[in-house]
Design an enzyme around this catalytic site. Sequence first.
Site, short mmCIF file in Angstrom:
data_model
loop_
_atom_site.label_atom_id
_atom_site.label_comp_id
_atom_site.label_asym_id
_atom_site.label_seq_id
_atom_site.Cartn_x
_atom_site.Cartn_y
_atom_site.Cartn_z
N ASN A 1 0.31 6.47 4.33
CA ASN A 1 1.71 6.70 4.75
C ASN A 1 2.08 8.17 4.61
OD1 ASN A 1 3.28 4.20 5.61
ND2 ASN A 1 2.17 3.45 3.81
N MET B 1 2.88 4.02 -7.60
CA MET B 1 2.81 2.78 -8.37
C MET B 1 3.45 2.87 -9.77
SD MET B 1 1.55 0.90 -6.10
CE MET B 1 1.10 -0.61 -6.93
N HIS C 1 7.94 -0.48 1.57
CA HIS C 1 7.44 -1.71 0.96
C HIS C 1 6.84 -2.58 2.06
CE1 HIS C 1 7.09 -4.91 -1.93
NE2 HIS C 1 7.61 -5.74 -1.05
N GLU D 1 16.82 -1.34 -9.48
CA GLU D 1 16.12 -2.62 -9.38
C GLU D 1 14.97 -2.49 -8.38
OE1 GLU D 1 17.12 -7.13 -7.96
OE2 GLU D 1 18.79 -5.76 -8.29
N ASP E 1 12.22 -2.68 -5.52
CA ASP E 1 12.17 -3.17 -4.14
C ASP E 1 13.50 -3.75 -3.67
OD1 ASP E 1 9.52 -2.39 -4.02
OD2 ASP E 1 8.75 -4.34 -4.62
N GLU F 1 -0.12 -0.51 10.24
CA GLU F 1 0.16 0.22 11.49
C GLU F 1 1.66 0.38 11.71
OE1 GLU F 1 -1.59 -1.24 15.11
OE2 GLU F 1 -3.53 -1.47 14.10
C1 GRF Z 1 1.49 0.63 1.50
O1 GRF Z 1 1.24 -0.66 1.98
C2 GRF Z 1 2.92 0.76 1.05
O2 GRF Z 1 3.81 -0.01 1.80
C3 GRF Z 1 2.85 0.22 -0.36
O3 GRF Z 1 1.63 0.66 -0.85
C4 GRF Z 1 0.72 0.91 0.22
C5 GRF Z 1 0.31 2.34 0.12
O4 GRF Z 1 -0.65 2.68 1.07
N1 GRF Z 1 4.00 0.63 -1.11
P1 GRF Z 1 -0.96 4.21 1.36
O5 GRF Z 1 -1.28 4.86 0.02
O6 GRF Z 1 0.25 4.82 2.00
O7 GRF Z 1 -2.15 4.20 2.27
#
Ligand code: GRF
Length: 211
Positions: A16, A93, A112, A146, A148, A175
């Site tokens: 992302n 994370m 998310h 809170e 998500d 995607e």
């Molecule tokens: C993605 O699915 C995002 O929605 C979630 O964790 C994943 C991260 O993927 N929070 P990347 O590191 O962006 O490839």
Amino acid sequence: MARKRVAVLISGRGSNMVALIEAAKDAGYPAEIVLVVSNEPAAVGLKRAVAAGIQTAVVDHRPFGKDREAFERALQRELAAHGIEIVCLAGFMRLLTPWFVRQWEGRLLNIHPALLPAFKGLDTHARALAAGVKEHGATVHFVVPEMDSGPVIAQGAAPVRAGDSAATLAARVLEIEHRLYPRALRLVAEGRVRIVDGRCLIDGRPAVTNS
Ligand code: GRF
């Protein structure tokens, strides 16, 4: 209008993040990605950011132990040092404390992999399959204390197909994520998103779901 200075926070592969970097290569895009921060020194996304010529920083959470705020203060120092205006969480994370979230109210976005408020938390794809939903997808939202939760900026839906595994469904949703996040950041950077009574209005109208 000056482009907004954006930091992307990652913990892993950073796909992302790459989508945001790619979108921001367009001079007409209203935001520039000036910094990528990872709490994981080994995150693959860091290498991808370096390859894209973006400045990176590592703020490892481990030395701070259970003191989340101390970790966040270190993070905050990096963000301040780079004059960051908007923060995008992209596979980051760590849970953030109300203290940190408040500093960035209305300027802290998360993606998310589910159509919130369904399937908060981890393993969303397996849980969507187990629940038998026909549609799954992704959400970009403002972060509130809170997990998500928080006002939805944009959602993208994907069909669940017969024979899907968590992996095939995740790939279809990913995607969508890669299209959705740049779109959502654009709206925020252009100042077109207003939070009214805990909900986002885009150009004065409720947000709609795209696929
Ligand atoms: C993605 O699915 C995002 O929605 C979630 O964790 C994943 C991260 O993927 N929070 P990347 O590191 O962006 O490839």
